[in-house]
Design an enzyme around this catalytic site. Sequence first.
Site, PDB file in Angstrom:
ATOM      1  N   ASN A  45       0.839  -1.200   0.000  1.00  0.00           N
ATOM      2  CA  ASN A  45       0.000   0.000   0.000  1.00  0.00           C
ATOM      3  C   ASN A  45       0.872   1.247   0.000  1.00  0.00           C
ATOM      4  O   ASN A  45       1.992   1.227   0.521  1.00  0.00           O
ATOM      5  CB  ASN A  45      -0.870   0.075   1.263  1.00  0.00           C
ATOM      6  CG  ASN A  45      -1.886  -1.032   1.362  1.00  0.00           C
ATOM      7  OD1 ASN A  45      -2.465  -1.454   0.371  1.00  0.00           O
ATOM      8  ND2 ASN A  45      -2.109  -1.510   2.581  1.00  0.00           N
ATOM      9  N   MET A  46       0.334   2.318  -0.524  1.00  0.00           N
ATOM     10  CA  MET A  46       0.956   3.614  -0.294  1.00  0.00           C
ATOM     11  C   MET A  46       0.302   4.215   0.942  1.00  0.00           C
ATOM     12  O   MET A  46      -0.921   4.328   1.021  1.00  0.00           O
ATOM     13  CB  MET A  46       0.770   4.551  -1.490  1.00  0.00           C
ATOM     14  CG  MET A  46       1.485   5.871  -1.321  1.00  0.00           C
ATOM     15  SD  MET A  46       3.288   5.714  -1.103  1.00  0.00           S
ATOM     16  CE  MET A  46       3.776   5.215  -2.745  1.00  0.00           C
ATOM     17  N   GLU A  52      -4.310  -8.527   4.815  1.00  0.00           N
ATOM     18  CA  GLU A  52      -4.724  -7.406   3.963  1.00  0.00           C
ATOM     19  C   GLU A  52      -4.981  -7.854   2.529  1.00  0.00           C
ATOM     20  O   GLU A  52      -5.285  -7.025   1.670  1.00  0.00           O
ATOM     21  CB  GLU A  52      -3.683  -6.286   4.006  1.00  0.00           C
ATOM     22  CG  GLU A  52      -3.673  -5.555   5.337  1.00  0.00           C
ATOM     23  CD  GLU A  52      -2.701  -4.390   5.394  1.00  0.00           C
ATOM     24  OE1 GLU A  52      -2.849  -3.556   6.291  1.00  0.00           O
ATOM     25  OE2 GLU A  52      -1.784  -4.304   4.542  1.00  0.00           O
ATOM     26  N   LEU A  75       3.164  -6.958  23.056  1.00  0.00           N
ATOM     27  CA  LEU A  75       2.481  -6.201  24.109  1.00  0.00           C
ATOM     28  C   LEU A  75       2.949  -4.754  24.170  1.00  0.00           C
ATOM     29  O   LEU A  75       2.857  -4.108  25.218  1.00  0.00           O
ATOM     30  CB  LEU A  75       2.728  -6.882  25.460  1.00  0.00           C
ATOM     31  CG  LEU A  75       2.328  -8.356  25.550  1.00  0.00           C
ATOM     32  CD1 LEU A  75       2.832  -8.966  26.841  1.00  0.00           C
ATOM     33  CD2 LEU A  75       0.819  -8.515  25.415  1.00  0.00           C
ATOM     34  N   GLY A  76       3.455  -4.227  23.062  1.00  0.00           N
ATOM     35  CA  GLY A  76       3.898  -2.837  23.049  1.00  0.00           C
ATOM     36  C   GLY A  76       5.018  -2.608  24.040  1.00  0.00           C
ATOM     37  O   GLY A  76       6.025  -3.327  24.051  1.00  0.00           O
ATOM     38  N   ALA A 121       4.750   0.953  12.055  1.00  0.00           N
ATOM     39  CA  ALA A 121       5.281  -0.302  11.499  1.00  0.00           C
ATOM     40  C   ALA A 121       5.976  -1.170  12.536  1.00  0.00           C
ATOM     41  O   ALA A 121       6.698  -2.092  12.176  1.00  0.00           O
ATOM     42  CB  ALA A 121       6.242   0.012  10.362  1.00  0.00           C
ATOM     43  N   GLY A 145       4.919  -3.523  14.610  1.00  0.00           N
ATOM     44  CA  GLY A 145       4.577  -4.937  14.542  1.00  0.00           C
ATOM     45  C   GLY A 145       5.166  -5.625  13.334  1.00  0.00           C
ATOM     46  O   GLY A 145       5.655  -6.759  13.421  1.00  0.00           O
ATOM     47  N   ARG A 152      11.451   6.348  14.752  1.00  0.00           N
ATOM     48  CA  ARG A 152      11.509   7.030  13.461  1.00  0.00           C
ATOM     49  C   ARG A 152      10.110   7.116  12.866  1.00  0.00           C
ATOM     50  O   ARG A 152       9.248   6.304  13.177  1.00  0.00           O
ATOM     51  CB  ARG A 152      12.417   6.245  12.496  1.00  0.00           C
ATOM     52  CG  ARG A 152      13.811   5.987  13.037  1.00  0.00           C
ATOM     53  CD  ARG A 152      14.517   4.936  12.207  1.00  0.00           C
ATOM     54  NE  ARG A 152      15.843   4.663  12.712  1.00  0.00           N
ATOM     55  CZ  ARG A 152      16.621   3.671  12.289  1.00  0.00           C
ATOM     56  NH1 ARG A 152      16.190   2.847  11.349  1.00  0.00           N
ATOM     57  NH2 ARG A 152      17.814   3.497  12.793  1.00  0.00           N
TER      58      ARG A 152
END
Length: 294
Positions: free
Chosen positions: A9-10, A136, A211-212, A240, A242, A276
Amino acid sequence: MISVFGSANMDLVAYVSEAPKRGETVTGHRFRTIPGGKGANQAIAAARAGAEVAFLGAVGDDGFGAELRATLSEAGVDVRGLRQVPGPSGIAHIVVDDAGGNSIIVVPGANGTVTGPSGDDLAVIARSEALLLQLELPMAAVVAAAEAGRVAGVPVILTPAPAQPLPDELLDAVTLIVPNEHEAAAITGATAPAAALDALLERVEEAVITLGSEGALYGSRSGERLRVPAVEVKAVDTTAAGDTFVGALAVARAERLPVADALRFASAAAALSVQREGASTSMPTRWEIEDSLP
């Protein structure tokens, strides 16, 4: 070699102080177009982490499609399996707030035309050390690719995002499932990560729940359980994280690293990415990952 059968995807990214609520209009302070898509992100993450990677998917015949192909190729990803179809490429509309959180709307475009792996795709999958899948693309296409991996004896790693019901024929072919805690809860109905992990292991051989800031939780049907803490950093953009984690984890597993070391490698890569902006633009190189490990 790692093969990735997935989306490109863009990303249309708007940066705001706080994401708008329903019916609300807010003023953003910046906008960027960044090549992304969960499949392309994972392919780039794995290539930068040191693997030979082949991408299998579709883009449209628009300018976004050409840019997506060029970005993958420049990252060292083999794009011979990236077919071009008439019409628009997939896009993702992303809102990133000042705390680094995000919300995303995906419009499939060319990704929605993928019905399953082609004959050439099957040959690439069969030569792979791992096959990465996400959700997706149409579910029937993902199931067909997973079954191709299972038949070929290739480990199949699934990121179940966007979260949705998972058919048994897909999970029967999956070696390792890697949801975040929200996806794990949606799939299993269990809100506690440990309970969700147990529920996932009733359906697949291995599972990692990310779990972040709390790290990652791993389990296998053999009874092994591990919790790896996250690297403490200040997040700028988590878009991004994950995908970076999964791409790096696939590389570590292909290199036969012990589970704990593979999880630490993937966690280090994800920690670098959230510092970033953007998706494909945020992913670290192998040298950066190794340099950040304790």
